[in-house]
Design a protein around this motif. Structure first.
Motif, PDB file in Angstrom:
ATOM      1  N   PHE A 104      -6.895 -13.951  -5.327  1.00  0.00           N
ATOM      2  CA  PHE A 104      -6.493 -13.805  -3.939  1.00  0.00           C
ATOM      3  C   PHE A 104      -5.455 -12.705  -3.850  1.00  0.00           C
ATOM      4  CE2 PHE A 104      -3.977 -15.063  -0.116  1.00  0.00           C
ATOM      5  CZ  PHE A 104      -5.001 -14.962   0.811  1.00  0.00           C
ATOM      6  N   GLU A 105      -5.726 -11.762  -2.972  1.00  0.00           N
ATOM      7  CA  GLU A 105      -4.827 -10.620  -2.803  1.00  0.00           C
ATOM      8  C   GLU A 105      -4.501 -10.429  -1.341  1.00  0.00           C
ATOM      9  OE1 GLU A 105      -5.471  -6.706  -5.147  1.00  0.00           O
ATOM     10  OE2 GLU A 105      -7.432  -7.604  -4.849  1.00  0.00           O
ATOM     11  N   ILE A 106      -3.249 -10.118  -1.092  1.00  0.00           N
ATOM     12  CA  ILE A 106      -2.859  -9.632   0.227  1.00  0.00           C
ATOM     13  C   ILE A 106      -2.465  -8.179   0.046  1.00  0.00           C
ATOM     14  CG2 ILE A 106      -1.286  -9.866   2.170  1.00  0.00           C
ATOM     15  CD1 ILE A 106      -0.838 -12.756   1.368  1.00  0.00           C
ATOM     16  N   LEU A 107      -3.072  -7.298   0.827  1.00  0.00           N
ATOM     17  CA  LEU A 107      -2.680  -5.892   0.810  1.00  0.00           C
ATOM     18  C   LEU A 107      -2.011  -5.565   2.125  1.00  0.00           C
ATOM     19  CD1 LEU A 107      -5.348  -6.101  -1.095  1.00  0.00           C
ATOM     20  CD2 LEU A 107      -5.114  -3.631  -1.102  1.00  0.00           C
ATOM     21  N   GLY A 108      -0.939  -4.813   2.045  1.00  0.00           N
ATOM     22  CA  GLY A 108      -0.233  -4.470   3.267  1.00  0.00           C
ATOM     23  C   GLY A 108       1.022  -3.679   2.965  1.00  0.00           C
ATOM     24  N   TYR A 109       2.030  -3.844   3.817  1.00  0.00           N
ATOM     25  CA  TYR A 109       3.269  -3.098   3.650  1.00  0.00           C
ATOM     26  C   TYR A 109       4.417  -4.068   3.477  1.00  0.00           C
ATOM     27  CZ  TYR A 109       0.214   0.582   5.099  1.00  0.00           C
ATOM     28  OH  TYR A 109      -0.841   1.442   5.149  1.00  0.00           O
ATOM     29  N   ILE A 114       0.481  -7.392   7.001  1.00  0.00           N
ATOM     30  CA  ILE A 114      -0.801  -7.527   6.320  1.00  0.00           C
ATOM     31  C   ILE A 114      -1.782  -6.472   6.799  1.00  0.00           C
ATOM     32  CG2 ILE A 114      -2.815  -8.992   5.969  1.00  0.00           C
ATOM     33  CD1 ILE A 114      -1.003 -11.396   6.273  1.00  0.00           C
ATOM     34  N   LYS A 115      -2.398  -5.788   5.851  1.00  0.00           N
ATOM     35  CA  LYS A 115      -3.476  -4.857   6.190  1.00  0.00           C
ATOM     36  C   LYS A 115      -4.824  -5.533   5.938  1.00  0.00           C
ATOM     37  CE  LYS A 115      -5.428  -0.769   6.846  1.00  0.00           C
ATOM     38  NZ  LYS A 115      -5.356  -0.037   8.095  1.00  0.00           N
ATOM     39  N   MET A 116      -4.948  -6.210   4.856  1.00  0.00           N
ATOM     40  CA  MET A 116      -6.167  -6.975   4.596  1.00  0.00           C
ATOM     41  C   MET A 116      -5.901  -8.027   3.524  1.00  0.00           C
ATOM     42  SD  MET A 116      -8.571  -4.952   1.918  1.00  0.00           S
ATOM     43  CE  MET A 116      -9.282  -6.518   1.463  1.00  0.00           C
ATOM     44  N   THR A 117      -6.803  -8.985   3.426  1.00  0.00           N
ATOM     45  CA  THR A 117      -6.736  -9.953   2.342  1.00  0.00           C
ATOM     46  C   THR A 117      -8.097 -10.003   1.654  1.00  0.00           C
ATOM     47  OG1 THR A 117      -7.455 -11.848   3.665  1.00  0.00           O
ATOM     48  CG2 THR A 117      -5.100 -11.357   3.640  1.00  0.00           C
ATOM     49  N   LEU A 144       0.823  -1.210   0.000  1.00  0.00           N
ATOM     50  CA  LEU A 144       0.000   0.000   0.000  1.00  0.00           C
ATOM     51  C   LEU A 144       0.857   1.259   0.000  1.00  0.00           C
ATOM     52  CD1 LEU A 144      -2.607  -1.228   2.624  1.00  0.00           C
ATOM     53  CD2 LEU A 144      -3.020  -0.861   0.193  1.00  0.00           C
TER      54      LEU A 144
END
Ligand SMILES: [Mn+2]
Ligand SMILES: [Mn+2]
Ligand SMILES: [Zn+2]
Ligand SMILES: [Zn+2]
Lengths: 149, 149
Positions: free
Chosen positions: A135-140, B130-133, A102
């Motif tokens: 499938f997605e992972i959102l983060g840092y 992880i912020k979200m999946t 992100l």
DNA sequence: AAAGTATTGAAACAAAATTTCAATAAGGTA
DNA sequence: TACCTTATTGAAATTTTGTTTCAATACTTT
């Protein structure tokens, strides 16, 4: 190893013919360029690449061709970011998931057997027909975490 | 059982304060309405619901508030369809995945432990935060498959 | 060759989301 | 409380994405 049903060109031509549509040079040029991009892309990037190669193909044609390529399973919507969709060609690639940072916007791909299992079991249980999974992972990412991002 | 950190209102107020922003009635009204919607929603639907309750809150304020609610983890982007984003509140709900029928547009939710495992292991392996999946299955529901869709 | 129909590019259009800006309201200080 | 500073608001303008229109053209069949 299963024998692949053919090149993306053949698949697209057959699909177009089977739908009673016309296999035009514009459609083929768009398809070829998409399979030259070994990365995620958006409409603008594809349009500019075509222009830089001397092709005068309109954005309208790109917008009209993309749904066809998606329908026949050669291309996928990957994620929506910055107000527009991002795509990738998938034919010839194993299914994979995405991690998106992100902060720096980097996108990494990874595979995990279990994701297809989950989808397969859901389809089995509820009698649905799977067209695609995402499938997605959102983060840092490791670089960005802890930073100002 | 862990003690929850508080209601969505408290969480949002604390988040806003910590960012040095101002906790306005518009922001709270938007938050409250989102947590009254027990379904996926889009900006237009939220705007109309607010209007029907007599609130004169602009779409600009909704568009400005949503990223804040997402940033503090109360709300999530669920999917992009029909040219715009669809959201859901997530605080107080267990993580879940979505099946979307490409024909009738029905959206079903389901849970699977393994999805969080996959994400957790990826985070562990690559050191990401992880912020979200998001896991989606797109296809044809049992009613639509085989039909003209 | 002629007819019929799908496709194209350009431009008009529609819709989503962001930005601008003057008025207002939140929140801190005296 | 009154005052000050500054973030926020609504409305409108703007930007950007994506779709539709339409006349010209190219494909396909007869
Ligand atoms: Mn990918
Ligand atoms: Mn949901
Ligand atoms: Zn990063
Ligand atoms: Zn359906």
């Amino acid at each position: 190893m299963e024998k692949p049903p053919g090149s993306e060109i053949e698949i697209f031509r057959d699909f177009i013919k089977k739908k009673g549509l016309r296999y035009t040079s514009e459609r083929e040029i768009i398809l070829r360029e998409i399979f030259n991009i070994h990365d995620h892309f958006d409409v603008d990037e594809l349009y500019l690449r075509l222009r830089n190669k001397g092709h005068r193909i309109s954005k309208a044609s790109i917008y009209r061709t993309l749904p066809l390529l998606i329908e026949c399973g050669l291309v996928q919507e990957v994620y929506h970011e910055d107000g527009h969709m991002h795509y990738e060609h998938i034919y010839g690639h194993e299914p994979h998931a995405h991690f998106r940072c992100l902060s720096c916007r980097r996108v990494e791909e990874f595979k995990d057997q279990r994701l297809e299992e989950v989808a397969r079991e859901y389809a089995e249980k509820y009698g649905v027909e799977i067209k695609m999974t995402r499938f997605e992972i959102l983060g840092y990412c490791s670089t960005c975490r802890g930073g100002e991002g």
